[in-house]
Design a protein around this motif. Sequence first.
Motif, PDB file in Angstrom:
ATOM      1  N   LEU A 136       0.820  -1.209   0.000  1.00 33.86           N
ATOM      2  CA  LEU A 136       0.000   0.000   0.000  1.00 33.86           C
ATOM      3  C   LEU A 136       0.855   1.261   0.000  1.00 33.86           C
ATOM      4  CD1 LEU A 136      -2.713  -0.963   2.653  1.00 33.86           C
ATOM      5  CD2 LEU A 136      -2.698  -1.422   0.179  1.00 33.86           C
ATOM      6  N   GLU A 137       0.299   2.359  -0.484  1.00 33.32           N
ATOM      7  CA  GLU A 137       1.021   3.630  -0.491  1.00 33.32           C
ATOM      8  C   GLU A 137       1.463   4.002   0.920  1.00 33.32           C
ATOM      9  OE1 GLU A 137      -0.938   6.824  -2.467  1.00 33.32           O
ATOM     10  OE2 GLU A 137      -1.367   5.675  -4.291  1.00 33.32           O
ATOM     11  N   CYS A 138       0.624   3.729   1.903  1.00 35.13           N
ATOM     12  CA  CYS A 138       0.937   4.079   3.296  1.00 35.13           C
ATOM     13  C   CYS A 138       1.817   3.042   3.976  1.00 35.13           C
ATOM     14  CB  CYS A 138      -0.348   4.288   4.090  1.00 35.13           C
ATOM     15  SG  CYS A 138      -1.466   2.873   4.044  1.00 35.13           S
ATOM     16  N   ASP A 139       2.230   2.008   3.233  1.00 36.44           N
ATOM     17  CA  ASP A 139       3.118   0.983   3.798  1.00 36.44           C
ATOM     18  C   ASP A 139       4.583   1.374   3.689  1.00 36.44           C
ATOM     19  OD1 ASP A 139       1.051  -0.663   4.560  1.00 36.44           O
ATOM     20  OD2 ASP A 139       1.153  -1.939   2.781  1.00 36.44           O
ATOM     21  N   VAL A 140       4.856   2.557   3.160  1.00 36.08           N
ATOM     22  CA  VAL A 140       6.231   3.051   3.055  1.00 36.08           C
ATOM     23  C   VAL A 140       6.253   4.506   3.500  1.00 36.08           C
ATOM     24  CG1 VAL A 140       6.852   1.475   1.182  1.00 36.08           C
ATOM     25  CG2 VAL A 140       5.933   3.738   0.630  1.00 36.08           C
ATOM     26  N   TYR A 141       7.444   4.986   3.844  1.00 38.14           N
ATOM     27  CA  TYR A 141       7.556   6.351   4.357  1.00 38.14           C
ATOM     28  C   TYR A 141       7.375   7.411   3.290  1.00 38.14           C
ATOM     29  CZ  TYR A 141      12.322   6.413   2.472  1.00 38.14           C
ATOM     30  OH  TYR A 141      13.407   6.364   1.631  1.00 38.14           O
ATOM     31  N   ASP A 142       7.600   7.045   2.007  1.00 39.69           N
ATOM     32  CA  ASP A 142       7.463   8.014   0.915  1.00 39.69           C
ATOM     33  C   ASP A 142       7.088   7.252  -0.352  1.00 39.69           C
ATOM     34  OD1 ASP A 142       7.768   9.887  -1.161  1.00 39.69           O
ATOM     35  OD2 ASP A 142       9.347  10.956  -0.083  1.00 39.69           O
ATOM     36  N   HIS A 143       5.808   7.205  -0.637  1.00 42.68           N
ATOM     37  CA  HIS A 143       5.302   6.412  -1.761  1.00 42.68           C
ATOM     38  C   HIS A 143       5.932   6.822  -3.094  1.00 42.68           C
ATOM     39  CE1 HIS A 143       2.610   4.608  -4.669  1.00 42.68           C
ATOM     40  NE2 HIS A 143       2.138   5.783  -5.014  1.00 42.68           N
ATOM     41  N   LYS A 144       5.917   8.102  -3.409  1.00 42.09           N
ATOM     42  CA  LYS A 144       6.428   8.557  -4.705  1.00 42.09           C
ATOM     43  C   LYS A 144       7.919   8.287  -4.850  1.00 42.09           C
ATOM     44  CE  LYS A 144       2.923  12.096  -5.579  1.00 42.09           C
ATOM     45  NZ  LYS A 144       2.655  13.551  -5.821  1.00 42.09           N
ATOM     46  N   ALA A 145       8.665   8.482  -3.770  1.00 37.21           N
ATOM     47  CA  ALA A 145      10.115   8.284  -3.828  1.00 37.21           C
ATOM     48  C   ALA A 145      10.489   6.817  -4.019  1.00 37.21           C
ATOM     49  CB  ALA A 145      10.772   8.824  -2.563  1.00 37.21           C
ATOM     50  N   LEU A 146       9.588   5.907  -3.629  1.00 35.87           N
ATOM     51  CA  LEU A 146       9.926   4.478  -3.648  1.00 35.87           C
ATOM     52  C   LEU A 146       9.249   3.706  -4.777  1.00 35.87           C
ATOM     53  CD1 LEU A 146       9.928   3.627   0.159  1.00 35.87           C
ATOM     54  CD2 LEU A 146      11.862   4.124  -1.313  1.00 35.87           C
ATOM     55  N   LEU A 147       8.572   4.398  -5.667  1.00 39.42           N
ATOM     56  CA  LEU A 147       7.886   3.709  -6.753  1.00 39.42           C
ATOM     57  C   LEU A 147       8.832   2.933  -7.661  1.00 39.42           C
ATOM     58  CD1 LEU A 147       5.121   6.239  -7.849  1.00 39.42           C
ATOM     59  CD2 LEU A 147       4.786   3.908  -7.008  1.00 39.42           C
ATOM     60  N   LYS A 148      10.090   3.353  -7.715  1.00 39.87           N
ATOM     61  CA  LYS A 148      11.071   2.652  -8.548  1.00 39.87           C
ATOM     62  C   LYS A 148      12.096   1.898  -7.709  1.00 39.87           C
ATOM     63  CE  LYS A 148      10.657   5.865 -12.451  1.00 39.87           C
ATOM     64  NZ  LYS A 148      11.382   6.775 -13.386  1.00 39.87           N
ATOM     65  N   VAL A 149      11.774   1.726  -6.436  1.00 36.62           N
ATOM     66  CA  VAL A 149      12.663   1.012  -5.521  1.00 36.62           C
ATOM     67  C   VAL A 149      12.088  -0.384  -5.268  1.00 36.62           C
ATOM     68  CG1 VAL A 149      13.631   0.965  -3.198  1.00 36.62           C
ATOM     69  CG2 VAL A 149      13.476   3.133  -4.448  1.00 36.62           C
ATOM     70  N   VAL A 150      12.936  -1.405  -5.413  1.00 40.11           N
ATOM     71  CA  VAL A 150      12.482  -2.774  -5.215  1.00 40.11           C
ATOM     72  C   VAL A 150      11.874  -2.931  -3.822  1.00 40.11           C
ATOM     73  CG1 VAL A 150      13.235  -5.178  -5.048  1.00 40.11           C
ATOM     74  CG2 VAL A 150      14.160  -3.714  -6.846  1.00 40.11           C
ATOM     75  N   GLU A 156       5.648  -5.411  -8.518  1.00 35.99           N
ATOM     76  CA  GLU A 156       5.647  -6.262  -7.323  1.00 35.99           C
ATOM     77  C   GLU A 156       4.314  -6.190  -6.588  1.00 35.99           C
ATOM     78  OE1 GLU A 156       9.716  -6.032  -5.113  1.00 35.99           O
ATOM     79  OE2 GLU A 156       9.427  -4.173  -6.243  1.00 35.99           O
ATOM     80  N   VAL A 157       3.789  -4.985  -6.473  1.00 35.39           N
ATOM     81  CA  VAL A 157       2.507  -4.808  -5.796  1.00 35.39           C
ATOM     82  C   VAL A 157       1.408  -5.564  -6.541  1.00 35.39           C
ATOM     83  CG1 VAL A 157       0.758  -3.104  -5.183  1.00 35.39           C
ATOM     84  CG2 VAL A 157       3.171  -2.625  -4.727  1.00 35.39           C
ATOM     85  N   GLU A 158       1.442  -5.517  -7.864  1.00 30.88           N
ATOM     86  CA  GLU A 158       0.443  -6.237  -8.654  1.00 30.88           C
ATOM     87  C   GLU A 158       0.595  -7.745  -8.483  1.00 30.88           C
ATOM     88  OE1 GLU A 158       1.061  -4.824 -12.601  1.00 30.88           O
ATOM     89  OE2 GLU A 158       0.392  -2.781 -12.132  1.00 30.88           O
ATOM     90  N   ALA A 159       1.836  -8.228  -8.443  1.00 23.50           N
ATOM     91  CA  ALA A 159       2.070  -9.663  -8.266  1.00 23.50           C
ATOM     92  C   ALA A 159       1.565 -10.135  -6.906  1.00 23.50           C
ATOM     93  CB  ALA A 159       3.551  -9.977  -8.428  1.00 23.50           C
ATOM     94  N   LEU A 160       1.820  -9.338  -5.867  1.00 22.21           N
ATOM     95  CA  LEU A 160       1.336  -9.703  -4.539  1.00 22.21           C
ATOM     96  C   LEU A 160      -0.187  -9.616  -4.487  1.00 22.21           C
ATOM     97  CD1 LEU A 160       2.349 -10.593  -1.737  1.00 22.21           C
ATOM     98  CD2 LEU A 160       2.264  -8.184  -1.049  1.00 22.21           C
ATOM     99  N   GLY A 161      -0.755  -8.675  -5.217  1.00 21.27           N
ATOM    100  CA  GLY A 161      -2.211  -8.555  -5.285  1.00 21.27           C
ATOM    101  C   GLY A 161      -2.857  -9.780  -5.917  1.00 21.27           C
TER     102      GLY A 161
END
Length: 242
Positions: A136-150, A156-161
């Motif tokens: 989830l977006e709120c599962d990280v400290y900075d959603h936009k900054a981590l969109l390209k971070v493994v 990955e989010v889609e695969a887990l979904g």
Amino acid sequence: MLREQAVDVLCLQEIKCQEHQFPAQTLADLGYVHQAVHGQKGYHGVATVSRLPFRELHRHDWQDNGEARHVGVELTGRGAGLIIENVYIPAGGDTPDREVNPKFGQKLDFLQRMTRWAEALRHPTLIVGDFNVAPLECDVYDHKALLKVVSHTPVEVEALGRFNAAHEWVDLGRRFIPAPQRNYSWWSYRSFWRQKDQGRRLDHMWASPDLAHHAASHRLVEETRNWDSPSDHIPLVTEFDL
């Protein structure tokens, strides 16, 4: 921590030892006499230890290369019939591109194999462990900054979904700590994690629908971050009325 939390079943990931090196007697002395240890030399490895009797069911090779990343058990005493799947999903390397980073492709394939397995489940099941994905977006400290971070990329989010949908798993972490509340379980050593709250929710406990309504509570044991030489992960504890 075990004396303070008094958990009945403990699931460990990345034990980093072979089975004969596992501290079996130390844990048995604490009451965890039932043990299923899937270890190997070097990294990886998982172990489930319990005060309650169980039988080991299986060790799936969802990595498809012999790495010790899963062990499943079924309780046979109190809570009989409950299946606990303990899994350590690959981190996936640093580059979110399977063409240039084979580890990332292996992670996605691992999730795909788990998804096919979940489609056939017919028993009350709890799957727990280091999923290495913050969905989830709120599962990280900075959603936009981590969109390209493994660990937080859309693929990955889609695969887990897809894995979630395959068995309609109930995410107990978010059932008891609803989004967008802070709910981190991991902080990188690379970012002065003890001073900065740059966390991610990589560790999960998911229950099958027929088990989820027995869940009574869920909590994070964040005080372990203050230990000397702490892990980059913190424990999660879920209680069930069984």
